[in-house]
Design a protein around this motif. Sequence first.
Motif, PDB file in Angstrom:
ATOM      1  N   ALA A  64      -7.362  -1.363   1.725  1.00 22.44           N
ATOM      2  CA  ALA A  64      -6.955  -0.870   0.307  1.00 22.44           C
ATOM      3  C   ALA A  64      -7.917   0.193  -0.098  1.00 22.44           C
ATOM      4  CB  ALA A  64      -6.773  -2.019  -0.739  1.00 22.44           C
ATOM      5  N   CYS A  88      -9.610   0.734  -2.804  1.00 20.50           N
ATOM      6  CA  CYS A  88     -10.304   0.071  -4.213  1.00 20.50           C
ATOM      7  C   CYS A  88     -11.784  -0.319  -3.805  1.00 20.50           C
ATOM      8  CB  CYS A  88      -9.318  -1.164  -4.507  1.00 20.50           C
ATOM      9  SG  CYS A  88      -9.529  -2.400  -3.364  1.00 20.50           S
ATOM     10  N   LEU A 123       0.694  -1.357   0.009  1.00 20.45           N
ATOM     11  CA  LEU A 123       0.059  -0.150  -0.140  1.00 20.45           C
ATOM     12  C   LEU A 123       0.525   1.226   0.069  1.00 20.45           C
ATOM     13  CD1 LEU A 123      -2.894  -0.833   2.696  1.00 20.45           C
ATOM     14  CD2 LEU A 123      -2.680  -1.155   0.188  1.00 20.45           C
ATOM     15  N   GLU A 155      -0.774  -0.007  -4.259  1.00 19.92           N
ATOM     16  CA  GLU A 155      -0.997   1.196  -4.443  1.00 19.92           C
ATOM     17  C   GLU A 155       0.285   2.062  -4.580  1.00 19.92           C
ATOM     18  OE1 GLU A 155      -3.725   2.247  -1.241  1.00 19.92           O
ATOM     19  OE2 GLU A 155      -5.269   0.784  -2.016  1.00 19.92           O
ATOM     20  N   ARG A 179      -3.351   0.819  -8.169  1.00 22.88           N
ATOM     21  CA  ARG A 179      -4.295   2.074  -7.956  1.00 22.88           C
ATOM     22  C   ARG A 179      -3.433   3.120  -7.452  1.00 22.88           C
ATOM     23  NH1 ARG A 179      -6.966  -0.712 -10.552  1.00 22.88           N
ATOM     24  NH2 ARG A 179      -9.008  -1.536 -10.048  1.00 22.88           N
TER      25      ARG A 179
END
Length: 334
Positions: free
Chosen positions: A317, A319, A17, A96, A135
């Motif tokens: 996360a 998302c 992350l 991420e 992401r």
Amino acid sequence: MTEEELHAIVHLPKVELHTHFEGMAPPAFIRGLAKEKKVDLSRIFRPDGSYDYRDFWHFLEVYEAATSVLKSPEDFARLCTAVLEESAANGVVYQETFLSPDFCGGGDVAAWKEYLHAIREAATVAERDLGITLRGVITCIRHFGSDQARDTACCAAETAGDFITGFGMGGDEKKGRQRDFSWAFDCAREAGLQLTTHAGEWNGPSEVREAVEDLGVERIGHGVNAHTDPALLEMLAERGVTLEVCPGSNVFLGVFPSLDQHPIAKLRKAGVPVTISTDDPPFFHTTMRKEYEALAKTFRWGEEDFRDLNRIAIGAAFCDEATRSAIAKRLEQP
């Protein structure tokens, strides 16, 4: 721990992350790009080809020098391919990364959209070919000031969606206060973005408390100095504020003298949601596999410990639920 057990741990599918997009740039990639553009960046490399810096603040200077050769959307698309190849090779299935419009078009919304389109196209190809999902978390740069952070937040709001899913802040923790950036974080929140910020890496636990109370973030980048404040640990655990911990980075930069003195195990024991990331891996001579191996050996964590860390990570996360569910299934594969 047997070699077989360690092999199983380092080859687990992983969720990461906390990475800085430009900070993941392999040195060879930056050297090659500088050569193409006839830019002399020899001062930022050691004789062995790795990045060269003295301390965290010099690291920021070297980081910005390295990013200076990333000039066009095509450059960033190539960078995206290079970093996702490296991450996928280390078993990362969901990542991420922090993206800054300050480095991608100078904060101009129209220019930022061109860069973002190029990055996203490269990420789509990598997901198809390498099985890694990316992401983006747009970050303002703390030492650039709160006014520039407003422009960054506007870029974030304009491009929020299924790829740009979060907003945060990085940079020099010694500059200003978390609350100085409230407008930018409120703007991002209103656009539907989830929030994180760097805090408690260099400053003390009060910095972490301020980030949670003044900015309302759901995650904290680093946050490791929270370990000295039992009341803060209790608050983080009760609120489920997730810490994006980067152990190798913390040791390499001298936040802690060695991994065995790192508080990650104490944080877990206190019930604080903890995840593992590499931060700027080539700068700190690490990878996700190296992080897993070092943590397993130092704290005698087994495979189930790392599976639990990954479950926490995908739960935190930024998302959509369909992506979360799909990645969660991959994490449970034997």
